[in-house]
Design a protein around this motif. Structure first.
Motif, short mmCIF file in Angstrom:
data_model
loop_
_atom_site.label_atom_id
_atom_site.label_comp_id
_atom_site.label_asym_id
_atom_site.label_seq_id
_atom_site.Cartn_x
_atom_site.Cartn_y
_atom_site.Cartn_z
N LYS A 14 64.40 54.26 -19.12
CA LYS A 14 64.49 52.83 -18.81
C LYS A 14 63.34 52.37 -17.92
N ASP A 15 62.81 51.19 -18.24
CA ASP A 15 61.81 50.55 -17.38
C ASP A 15 62.09 49.05 -17.41
N ILE A 16 61.29 48.30 -16.63
CA ILE A 16 61.47 46.84 -16.68
C ILE A 16 60.38 46.19 -17.52
N GLU A 19 55.46 47.49 -21.83
CA GLU A 19 54.18 48.24 -21.89
C GLU A 19 54.30 49.57 -21.13
N GLN A 20 55.15 49.60 -20.10
CA GLN A 20 55.33 50.86 -19.37
C GLN A 20 56.11 51.88 -20.21
N LEU A 21 57.05 51.37 -21.02
CA LEU A 21 57.79 52.26 -21.94
C LEU A 21 56.83 52.82 -22.98
N GLU A 70 65.96 58.76 -11.10
CA GLU A 70 65.22 57.53 -10.79
C GLU A 70 63.77 57.90 -10.42
N ALA A 71 62.80 57.18 -11.04
CA ALA A 71 61.37 57.46 -10.73
C ALA A 71 60.58 56.16 -10.70
N VAL A 72 61.15 55.11 -10.07
CA VAL A 72 60.43 53.83 -9.98
C VAL A 72 59.44 53.87 -8.82
N VAL A 73 58.75 52.76 -8.60
CA VAL A 73 57.72 52.72 -7.56
C VAL A 73 58.22 53.26 -6.21
N GLU A 74 57.29 53.85 -5.44
CA GLU A 74 57.66 54.51 -4.18
C GLU A 74 57.88 53.47 -3.07
N ASN A 75 58.97 52.75 -3.16
CA ASN A 75 59.27 51.70 -2.20
C ASN A 75 60.77 51.75 -1.92
N VAL A 78 63.00 48.81 -3.24
CA VAL A 78 63.13 48.79 -4.71
C VAL A 78 64.00 49.95 -5.16
N LYS A 79 63.77 51.13 -4.59
CA LYS A 79 64.55 52.30 -5.00
C LYS A 79 66.04 52.09 -4.70
N LYS A 80 66.34 51.57 -3.51
CA LYS A 80 67.75 51.35 -3.14
C LYS A 80 68.42 50.38 -4.12
N SER A 98 66.86 61.04 -7.12
CA SER A 98 65.63 60.28 -6.96
C SER A 98 64.45 61.23 -6.95
N ASN A 99 63.37 60.81 -7.65
CA ASN A 99 62.15 61.62 -7.68
C ASN A 99 61.19 61.19 -6.56
N THR A 100 61.73 60.62 -5.49
CA THR A 100 60.85 60.20 -4.39
C THR A 100 60.08 61.39 -3.83
N SER A 101 58.85 61.11 -3.36
CA SER A 101 58.13 62.21 -2.71
C SER A 101 58.09 62.03 -1.20
N THR A 102 58.45 60.83 -0.71
CA THR A 102 58.31 60.60 0.74
C THR A 102 59.52 59.95 1.42
N PHE A 124 56.58 67.97 -9.50
CA PHE A 124 55.18 68.06 -9.06
C PHE A 124 54.23 67.75 -10.21
N ASN A 125 53.16 67.08 -9.89
CA ASN A 125 52.19 66.69 -10.92
C ASN A 125 51.21 67.79 -11.27
N PRO A 126 50.80 67.95 -12.52
CA PRO A 126 51.37 67.34 -13.71
C PRO A 126 52.71 67.99 -14.07
N1 LIG Z 1 52.34 60.16 -8.62
C1 LIG Z 1 52.67 61.34 -8.08
O1 LIG Z 1 51.84 62.21 -7.80
C2 LIG Z 1 54.13 61.66 -7.82
C3 LIG Z 1 54.52 62.96 -7.52
C4 LIG Z 1 55.88 63.21 -7.27
C5 LIG Z 1 56.78 62.18 -7.31
N2 LIG Z 1 56.36 60.92 -7.60
C6 LIG Z 1 57.34 59.84 -7.61
O2 LIG Z 1 57.55 59.34 -8.90
C7 LIG Z 1 57.89 57.98 -8.81
C8 LIG Z 1 57.01 57.18 -9.75
O3 LIG Z 1 55.66 57.40 -9.44
P1 LIG Z 1 54.49 56.97 -10.41
O4 LIG Z 1 53.23 57.43 -9.81
O5 LIG Z 1 54.87 57.33 -11.81
O6 LIG Z 1 54.61 55.38 -10.20
P2 LIG Z 1 54.23 54.22 -11.20
O7 LIG Z 1 54.05 53.00 -10.35
O8 LIG Z 1 53.14 54.64 -12.11
O9 LIG Z 1 55.53 54.03 -12.10
C9 LIG Z 1 56.66 53.41 -11.65
C10 LIG Z 1 57.41 52.79 -12.84
O10 LIG Z 1 58.61 52.22 -12.36
C11 LIG Z 1 58.82 51.03 -13.08
N3 LIG Z 1 59.73 50.16 -12.34
C12 LIG Z 1 59.46 49.38 -11.27
N4 LIG Z 1 60.59 48.72 -10.89
C13 LIG Z 1 61.57 49.11 -11.74
C14 LIG Z 1 62.94 48.76 -11.86
N5 LIG Z 1 63.50 47.90 -11.03
N6 LIG Z 1 63.66 49.37 -12.85
C15 LIG Z 1 63.09 50.24 -13.70
N7 LIG Z 1 61.78 50.60 -13.63
C16 LIG Z 1 61.03 50.03 -12.66
C17 LIG Z 1 57.44 50.45 -13.27
O11 LIG Z 1 57.42 49.49 -14.31
C18 LIG Z 1 56.64 51.71 -13.58
O12 LIG Z 1 56.67 51.99 -14.96
C19 LIG Z 1 57.74 57.58 -7.35
O13 LIG Z 1 58.99 57.65 -6.71
C20 LIG Z 1 56.86 58.66 -6.79
O14 LIG Z 1 57.02 58.93 -5.44
C21 LIG Z 1 55.07 60.65 -7.87
#
Ligand SMILES: NC(=O)c1ccc[n+]([C@@H]2O[C@H](COP(=O)([O-])OP(=O)(O)OC[C@H]3O[C@@H](n4cnc5c(N)ncnc54)[C@H](O)[C@@H]3O)[C@@H](O)[C@H]2O)c1
Length: 364
Positions: A14-16, A19-21, A70-75, A78-80, A98-102, A124-126
């Protein structure tokens, strides 16, 4: 999504934004095409895997999900909000991760109705290459949730370690003191290319400057500030660091082709690094003195902070055993495998030498 479906566990993605999908599906296709090129997959397998990822913009089909990552933006805000939405659209038995890193898992659980069914799942990336997944236990996470997250990580073909919640979790908490070792070496006038060479000779797949470019200097700076806030006594800075300077200059690393190195695409579309001497002008204002230093000193100044933080993680019971610490670094960071992890390496150096080095670098 790719990782799960490639191991036979279908997913809703799921995304919002459409184009992200599309981006997500394209990424999965790219990985699979490479696998076919390497004769590790076939077009039939590729079609089957892609068909088991269902891209969606709605929660309509979430009622039957067993596990949501959940892996949305690191905020945090927004995550909550997203986690609360997911909770409202899934069954009471669904596990949320949650896939948060911080962000603290305990904090993210604050607004949830079922915090016991929530944990961290840090990849962890990749993601398709790095074997490690940290399963993070928040203050209210139940043992059953941890067991199910471990099980799902195993199903995905990953190696999970269970980590108690703290800033940076296990791996980043130990990685950032290592980056700080790098920052202080630069401030002492040591060339970043030399540090990279020395650490690569030590056994790391890439030196710290190159690694920061790959991770993203914006991401590195953000995480470094969080670590400095969490552990100001030993991860705080008295002045602007090179990470902040690079961030301000929009040198984000490989993602915009400008970091410590600069990047060009080769014929195969792979990013190749080269050095533009102009970068030294950016580094210059952060240099505080010119120190004559041996390669052995460089290794010690990089590795000692890592070893000390690894020991603190054990003392703080972030994981249960030294083996888990070392496994996290080997599988999550690419720690030189023949050195078998920071704690095993510390054993091989010996307490006397480490103690001596700690005294020598006390001012750092
Ligand atoms: N980039 C890294 O190295 C890395 C490593 C480990 C963990 N993470 C974690 O993975 C997560 C995503 O990171 P990323 O680099 O892929 O970020 P990104 O900004 O590339 O992707 C985030 C996605 O979330 C979507 N999104 C935003 N709001 C949304 C909502 N309300 N509902 C559904 N989707 C929504 C966006 O459209 C986007 O596709 C973060 O929590 C980040 O901490 C990232």
């Amino acid at each position: 999504a790719y990782q799960s479906s490639s191991m036979g566990v279908g997913v809703l993605m799921k995304d919002i934004k459409t184009e992200q999908l599309e981006l997500g599906m394209n990424e999965a296709s790219k990985i699979l095409l490479k696998e076919i090129e390497r004769k590790k997959s076939s077009p039939e397998k590729m079609a089957k895997i892609l068909a088991s990822i269902t891209p969606t913009l709605s929660y309509a089909d979430f009622g039957n999900t067993q596990f949501v990552v959940e892996a949305v933006v690191e905020n945090e805000k927004v995550k909550k909000a997203v986690l609360a939405d997911v909770e409202n659209n899934t069954s009471p038995e669904t596990i949320l991760a949650s896939n948060t890193s911080t962000i603290s898992i305990t904090k993210l659980a604050e607004g949830l109705k079922r915090p016991d069914k929530f944990c961290g799942m840090h990849f962890f990336n990749p993601v398709h290459r790095m074997p490690l997944v940290e399963i993070i236990r928040g203050a209210k996470t139940s043992q059953d949730t941890i067991a199910r997250a471990v099980n799902y990580a195993n199903q995905m073909g990953k190696t999970p370690i269970v980590v108690n919640d703290c800033a940076g979790f296990l791996v980043n908490r130990i990685l950032f003191p290592y980056f700080n070792g790098f920052i202080f070496l630069l401030e002492d006038g040591v060339d970043f290319q030399r540090i990279d060479k020395v650490m690569e000779k030590f056994g790391w797949p890439m030196g710290p400057a190159y690694l920061l470019d790959v991770v993203g200097i914006d991401t590195g700076f953000h995480a470094s500030s969080i670590m400095a806030n969490a552990f100001p006594d030993r991860m705080g800075f008295k002045s602007k660091t090179i990470l902040e300077v690079m961030y301000e200059q929009k040198r984000f690393g490989q993602k915009n082709s400008l970091g410590f190195y600069e990047y060009e695409l080769d014929k195969k579309g792979k990013q190749v690094k080269k050095v533009n001497p102009a970068v030294y002008e950016i580094i210059k204002p952060t240099i505080k003195r010119q120190l004559d230093i041996t390669d052995e000193d460089i290794v010690m100044r990089m590795m000692l902070p890592m070893i000390i933080e690894a020991s603190r993680c054990l003392e703080d019971k972030i994981v249960e055993s030294p083996v888990e610490v070392d496994m996290g670094l080997l599988l999550g960071l690419g720690f030189p495998p023949f050195r078998a992890g920071a704690l095993k390496y510390a054993d091989s150096v010996g307490m006397n030498k480490l103690d001596e080095a700690s005294q020598k670098y006390l001012e750092l």
